[in-house]
Scaffold this motif. Structure first.
Motif, PDB file in Angstrom:
ATOM      1  N   UNK A  95       0.598  -0.880   0.237  1.00 26.04           N
ATOM      2  CA  UNK A  95      -0.018  -0.093   0.160  1.00 26.04           C
ATOM      3  C   UNK A  95       1.329   1.286   0.432  1.00 26.04           C
ATOM      4  N   UNK A  96       1.697   1.071  -1.027  1.00 25.69           N
ATOM      5  CA  UNK A  96       2.811   2.698  -1.463  1.00 25.69           C
ATOM      6  C   UNK A  96       3.754   2.776  -0.043  1.00 25.69           C
ATOM      7  N   UNK A  97       4.111   1.807   0.877  1.00 28.60           N
ATOM      8  CA  UNK A  97       5.107   2.271   2.321  1.00 28.60           C
ATOM      9  C   UNK A  97       5.824   0.955   2.098  1.00 28.60           C
ATOM     10  N   UNK A  98       6.991   0.910   2.362  1.00 27.37           N
ATOM     11  CA  UNK A  98       8.353  -0.075   2.597  1.00 27.37           C
ATOM     12  C   UNK A  98       8.259   0.029   3.885  1.00 27.37           C
ATOM     13  N   UNK A  99       8.027   0.738   5.063  1.00 24.41           N
ATOM     14  CA  UNK A  99       8.358   0.418   6.737  1.00 24.41           C
ATOM     15  C   UNK A  99       8.057  -0.627   7.327  1.00 24.41           C
ATOM     16  N   UNK A 117     -12.397  -5.159  10.270  1.00 21.24           N
ATOM     17  CA  UNK A 117     -13.111  -6.179  10.307  1.00 21.24           C
ATOM     18  C   UNK A 117     -13.234  -5.779   8.096  1.00 21.24           C
ATOM     19  N   UNK A 118     -13.943  -7.130   7.937  1.00 24.03           N
ATOM     20  CA  UNK A 118     -14.547  -7.079   6.931  1.00 24.03           C
ATOM     21  C   UNK A 118     -13.499  -7.362   5.726  1.00 24.03           C
ATOM     22  N   UNK A 119     -13.746  -7.129   3.982  1.00 28.49           N
ATOM     23  CA  UNK A 119     -12.782  -6.927   2.916  1.00 28.49           C
ATOM     24  C   UNK A 119     -11.286  -6.299   3.335  1.00 28.49           C
ATOM     25  N   UNK A 120     -10.075  -6.727   3.240  1.00 29.65           N
ATOM     26  CA  UNK A 120      -9.140  -5.387   3.063  1.00 29.65           C
ATOM     27  C   UNK A 120      -7.711  -5.888   2.040  1.00 29.65           C
ATOM     28  N   UNK A 121      -7.878  -4.873   0.666  1.00 28.64           N
ATOM     29  CA  UNK A 121      -7.255  -5.207   0.210  1.00 28.64           C
ATOM     30  C   UNK A 121      -5.940  -4.381  -0.024  1.00 28.64           C
ATOM     31  N   UNK A 122      -4.886  -5.732  -0.507  1.00 29.67           N
ATOM     32  CA  UNK A 122      -3.835  -4.752  -0.612  1.00 29.67           C
ATOM     33  C   UNK A 122      -2.796  -4.397  -1.744  1.00 29.67           C
ATOM     34  N   UNK A 123      -2.184  -3.142  -1.757  1.00 24.95           N
ATOM     35  CA  UNK A 123      -1.684  -3.466  -3.283  1.00 24.95           C
ATOM     36  C   UNK A 123      -0.203  -3.514  -2.995  1.00 24.95           C
ATOM     37  N   UNK A 134       5.948  -3.418 -10.527  1.00 24.75           N
ATOM     38  CA  UNK A 134       4.809  -4.354 -11.100  1.00 24.75           C
ATOM     39  C   UNK A 134       4.108  -4.752  -9.916  1.00 24.75           C
ATOM     40  N   UNK A 135       2.622  -4.310  -9.906  1.00 23.01           N
ATOM     41  CA  UNK A 135       2.052  -4.583  -9.101  1.00 23.01           C
ATOM     42  C   UNK A 135       0.671  -6.036  -9.170  1.00 23.01           C
ATOM     43  N   UNK A 136       0.224  -6.338  -8.053  1.00 23.58           N
ATOM     44  CA  UNK A 136       0.256  -6.744  -7.795  1.00 23.58           C
ATOM     45  C   UNK A 136      -1.652  -6.579  -6.196  1.00 23.58           C
ATOM     46  N   UNK A 137      -2.499  -7.645  -6.790  1.00 18.70           N
ATOM     47  CA  UNK A 137      -3.281  -7.225  -5.034  1.00 18.70           C
ATOM     48  C   UNK A 137      -3.563  -7.912  -4.636  1.00 18.70           C
TER      49      UNK A 137
END
Ligand SMILES: [Ca+2]
Ligand SMILES: [Ca+2]
Length: 198
Positions: A95-99, A117-123, A134-137
């Motif tokens: 999600x844009x962070x390397x932390x 809670x619920x759906x969590x989408x990570x890019x 390159x990007x994966x979700x």
């Protein structure tokens, strides 16, 4: 010296004596499973390690995102994402962070993430190197604890699923994660009766 039975600072592992993997495993080296071994030059041999069995989302080439199959739907608040990367890729971003991203090896990455809670989408993005960006979700669903049916409330439907799974290791009914569905899990469900996320 390699083969003397002691893991020296310039060695990853030892072949001598009873051998030593220096506390490492395939998982700690960034893979999903398998058997790590020590090569004759006292470096790790990861040829027995793999991502097989994981739910693996692959962008292209060597960049992938893995989650363990039982974790696509989970009660956990903290969750491990892992995968492979090109050895020349500079960074992996969640999600844009390397932390929170760690690199167990030059070709693997891991990141602990929090789930709402619920759906969590990570890019997840791999940047740098020949592959450029390159990007994966991936999407992981966090349920209300004991909401086995994933309908947002703990009620008799969940109880009936827990009863059906009695004695098994079904991950969604094994609420206390001790490997078996039994009266401990039933008592957790009872204590959560009527809890809702709606
Ligand atoms: Ca339910
Ligand atoms: Ca249990």
């Amino acid at each position: 010296m390699c083969g003397d039975g002691f893991v020296d600072p310039d060695e990853e592992c030892e072949t001598g004596g009873t051998g030593s993997l220096n506390g490492q495993t395939c998982t700690s080296r960034g893979y999903y499973q398998g058997t790590l071994s020590c090569a004759s030059n006292c470096t790790f041999n990861t040829s027995g390690c793999s991502y097989a069995g994981a739910v693996l989302v692959q962008a292209s080439g060597s960049f992938s995102v893995g989650i363990s199959p039982e974790d696509q739907t989970t009660y956990a608040t903290l969750f491990l994402l892992f995968g492979s990367k090109s050895s020349d890729a500079k960074t992996v971003l969640v999600n844009g962070s390397e932390e929170d991203v760690k690199y167990p090896t030059s070709t693997s990455w891991q990141a602990w993430v929090f789930l709402s809670l619920g759906e969590n989408t990570f890019t997840i993005t791999q940047t740098g190197g020949r592959a450029s960006s390159q990007e994966v979700q991936v999407t992981i669903t966090r349920l209300v604890m004991a909401d086995i049916t994933a309908d947002g409330i703990v009620d008799d439907y969940d109880l009936s699923l827990l009863a059906t799974a009695w004695g098994s290791d079904d991950p969604l009914s094994d609420l206390n994660e001790d490997g078996v569905v039994d009266d401990y899990d039933l008592s957790i469900l009872a204590a959560r009766w009527s809890v809702t996320s709606l």
